[in-house]
Design a protein around this motif. Structure first.
Motif, PDB file in Angstrom:
ATOM      1  N   TRP A  64       0.766  -1.194  -0.021  1.00  0.00           N
ATOM      2  CA  TRP A  64       0.092  -0.114   0.068  1.00  0.00           C
ATOM      3  C   TRP A  64       0.919   1.185   0.066  1.00  0.00           C
ATOM      4  N   THR A  65       0.534   2.165  -0.912  1.00  0.00           N
ATOM      5  CA  THR A  65       1.213   3.446  -0.719  1.00  0.00           C
ATOM      6  C   THR A  65      -0.072   4.516  -0.560  1.00  0.00           C
ATOM      7  N   ARG A  66       0.324   5.608  -0.067  1.00  0.00           N
ATOM      8  CA  ARG A  66      -0.330   6.741  -0.100  1.00  0.00           C
ATOM      9  C   ARG A  66      -1.110   7.356  -1.493  1.00  0.00           C
ATOM     10  N   LEU A  67      -0.141   7.093  -2.421  1.00  0.00           N
ATOM     11  CA  LEU A  67      -0.679   7.642  -3.830  1.00  0.00           C
ATOM     12  C   LEU A  67      -1.376   6.588  -4.590  1.00  0.00           C
ATOM     13  N   GLY A  68      -0.829   5.431  -4.541  1.00  0.00           N
ATOM     14  CA  GLY A  68      -1.240   4.340  -5.452  1.00  0.00           C
ATOM     15  C   GLY A  68      -2.085   3.546  -4.976  1.00  0.00           C
ATOM     16  N   GLY A  69      -2.443   3.277  -3.371  1.00  0.00           N
ATOM     17  CA  GLY A  69      -3.537   2.783  -2.786  1.00  0.00           C
ATOM     18  C   GLY A  69      -2.740   1.433  -2.864  1.00  0.00           C
ATOM     19  N   TRP A  70      -3.694   0.247  -2.842  1.00  0.00           N
ATOM     20  CA  TRP A  70      -3.415  -1.171  -2.899  1.00  0.00           C
ATOM     21  C   TRP A  70      -2.785  -1.786  -3.802  1.00  0.00           C
ATOM     22  N   SER A  71      -1.793  -2.499  -3.743  1.00  0.00           N
ATOM     23  CA  SER A  71      -1.329  -3.070  -5.002  1.00  0.00           C
ATOM     24  C   SER A  71      -0.574  -4.332  -5.226  1.00  0.00           C
ATOM     25  N   PHE A  72      -0.754  -5.204  -6.084  1.00  0.00           N
ATOM     26  CA  PHE A  72       0.430  -6.333  -6.197  1.00  0.00           C
ATOM     27  C   PHE A  72       1.561  -6.116  -7.152  1.00  0.00           C
ATOM     28  N   THR A  73       2.563  -5.446  -6.743  1.00  0.00           N
ATOM     29  CA  THR A  73       3.465  -5.035  -7.486  1.00  0.00           C
ATOM     30  C   THR A  73       4.632  -6.035  -7.540  1.00  0.00           C
ATOM     31  N   ASP A  74       5.301  -5.944  -8.624  1.00  0.00           N
ATOM     32  CA  ASP A  74       6.639  -6.845  -8.594  1.00  0.00           C
ATOM     33  C   ASP A  74       7.958  -5.837  -8.227  1.00  0.00           C
ATOM     34  N   ASP A  75       7.740  -5.013  -7.671  1.00  0.00           N
ATOM     35  CA  ASP A  75       8.891  -3.861  -7.293  1.00  0.00           C
ATOM     36  C   ASP A  75       9.347  -4.115  -5.891  1.00  0.00           C
ATOM     37  N   LEU A  76      10.488  -4.796  -5.793  1.00  0.00           N
ATOM     38  CA  LEU A  76      11.316  -5.180  -4.578  1.00  0.00           C
ATOM     39  C   LEU A  76      11.170  -4.242  -3.509  1.00  0.00           C
ATOM     40  N   SER A  77      11.474  -2.801  -4.049  1.00  0.00           N
ATOM     41  CA  SER A  77      11.635  -1.728  -2.915  1.00  0.00           C
ATOM     42  C   SER A  77      10.235  -1.411  -2.510  1.00  0.00           C
ATOM     43  N   ALA A  78       8.919  -1.428  -3.347  1.00  0.00           N
ATOM     44  CA  ALA A  78       7.813  -1.482  -2.534  1.00  0.00           C
ATOM     45  C   ALA A  78       7.656  -2.455  -1.620  1.00  0.00           C
ATOM     46  N   TRP A  79       8.006  -3.768  -1.886  1.00  0.00           N
ATOM     47  CA  TRP A  79       7.789  -4.769  -0.620  1.00  0.00           C
ATOM     48  C   TRP A  79       8.277  -4.214   0.466  1.00  0.00           C
ATOM     49  N   ILE A  80       9.836  -4.065   0.437  1.00  0.00           N
ATOM     50  CA  ILE A  80      10.569  -3.451   1.610  1.00  0.00           C
ATOM     51  C   ILE A  80       9.922  -2.293   2.356  1.00  0.00           C
ATOM     52  N   ASP A  81       9.605  -1.210   1.522  1.00  0.00           N
ATOM     53  CA  ASP A  81       8.983   0.008   1.978  1.00  0.00           C
ATOM     54  C   ASP A  81       7.736  -0.380   3.036  1.00  0.00           C
ATOM     55  N   PHE A  82       6.878  -1.333   2.301  1.00  0.00           N
ATOM     56  CA  PHE A  82       5.775  -1.674   2.990  1.00  0.00           C
ATOM     57  C   PHE A  82       5.984  -2.442   4.323  1.00  0.00           C
ATOM     58  N   GLU A  83       6.857  -3.400   4.205  1.00  0.00           N
ATOM     59  CA  GLU A  83       7.287  -4.243   5.243  1.00  0.00           C
ATOM     60  C   GLU A  83       7.902  -3.168   6.389  1.00  0.00           C
ATOM     61  N   THR A  84       8.785  -2.757   6.230  1.00  0.00           N
ATOM     62  CA  THR A  84       9.333  -1.655   7.063  1.00  0.00           C
ATOM     63  C   THR A  84       8.176  -0.763   7.610  1.00  0.00           C
ATOM     64  N   HIS A  85       7.335  -0.311   6.988  1.00  0.00           N
ATOM     65  CA  HIS A  85       6.074   0.688   7.321  1.00  0.00           C
ATOM     66  C   HIS A  85       5.491  -0.154   8.566  1.00  0.00           C
ATOM     67  N   ASP A  86       4.999  -1.477   8.220  1.00  0.00           N
ATOM     68  CA  ASP A  86       4.229  -2.294   9.158  1.00  0.00           C
ATOM     69  C   ASP A  86       5.044  -2.756  10.483  1.00  0.00           C
ATOM     70  N   VAL A  87       6.262  -3.019  10.145  1.00  0.00           N
ATOM     71  CA  VAL A  87       6.939  -3.089  11.496  1.00  0.00           C
ATOM     72  C   VAL A  87       7.246  -2.041  12.154  1.00  0.00           C
ATOM     73  N   ARG A  88       7.459  -0.611  11.602  1.00  0.00           N
ATOM     74  CA  ARG A  88       7.235   0.469  12.458  1.00  0.00           C
ATOM     75  C   ARG A  88       6.210   0.626  13.164  1.00  0.00           C
ATOM     76  N   ILE A  89       5.183   0.323  12.521  1.00  0.00           N
ATOM     77  CA  ILE A  89       3.885   0.667  13.462  1.00  0.00           C
ATOM     78  C   ILE A  89       3.695  -0.313  14.603  1.00  0.00           C
ATOM     79  N   SER A  90       4.222  -1.834  14.358  1.00  0.00           N
ATOM     80  CA  SER A  90       4.061  -2.576  15.384  1.00  0.00           C
ATOM     81  C   SER A  90       5.100  -2.419  16.534  1.00  0.00           C
ATOM     82  N   LEU A  91       6.331  -1.710  16.105  1.00  0.00           N
ATOM     83  CA  LEU A  91       7.324  -1.187  17.056  1.00  0.00           C
ATOM     84  C   LEU A  91       6.734  -0.139  17.932  1.00  0.00           C
ATOM     85  N   SER A  92       6.121   0.827  17.318  1.00  0.00           N
ATOM     86  CA  SER A  92       5.540   1.850  18.045  1.00  0.00           C
ATOM     87  C   SER A  92       4.350   1.291  19.001  1.00  0.00           C
TER      88      SER A  92
END
Length: 167
Positions: A64-92
């Protein structure tokens, strides 16, 4: 279309198929509501089902991104960004449990072994999640992760376990 109770798998499959058809782009939640003719609640349940079951089953990482919404992307950096985002939420959330409940619990009842265990496990988990964030591949923007290495007990000057033993 009727907005009655549909099983989570049914709403999830509708949302998943809409996202597959939108590839390589994504769909916002509002767009998913329009495309699938589901309610906001049903779309959210569908996203949850995808995250719980379908993404792994179909090997399609959901992001998920703020601009693009939900997606099934093949972009590795998008996967990592989203994973990191979710981990930050859990950490908080875990930090708030630790500072707002677990540490005060332990400070008020220093002999409570359960409180000591909770504090110890939360600190371990927080350390692990912080490690994941700090070691995530860097974005191309040149900015590093915006996290701080936080061990709540260490910031207070001593381990809660040590301070509870002193009292």
């Amino acid at each position: 279309m009727s907005r009655g109770a549909l099983p989570k798998a049914v709403t999830g499959e509708r949302v998943r198929l809409a996202l597959v058809e939108a590839r390589p782009g994504g769909l916002t939640t509002k767009e998913l509501i329009a495309v699938t003719e589901l309610s906001l609640y049903q779309v959210r349940n569908g996203i949850r089902w995808i995250r719980e079951a379908a993404a792994a089953q179909h090997r399609t990482p959901l992001t998920w991104t703020r601009l693009g919404g939900w997606s099934f992307t093949d972009d590795l950096s998008a996967w990592i960004d989203f994973e990191t985002h979710d981990v930050r939420i859990s950490l908080s959330r875990l930090r708030l449990i630790l500072t707002g409940t677990a540490l005060p619990h332990q400070e008020r009842l220093p002999d409570d072994q359960y409180a000591a265990l909770v504090v110890q496990q939360l600190n371990s988990t927080i350390g692990l999640l912080d490690f994941l964030i700090r070691n995530a591949p860097q974005k191309q923007t040149g900015r590093g992760p915006r996290t701080r290495n936080l061990n709540i007990a260490a910031e207070r000057g001593s381990s809660p376990l040590e301070s509870s033993r002193k009292e």
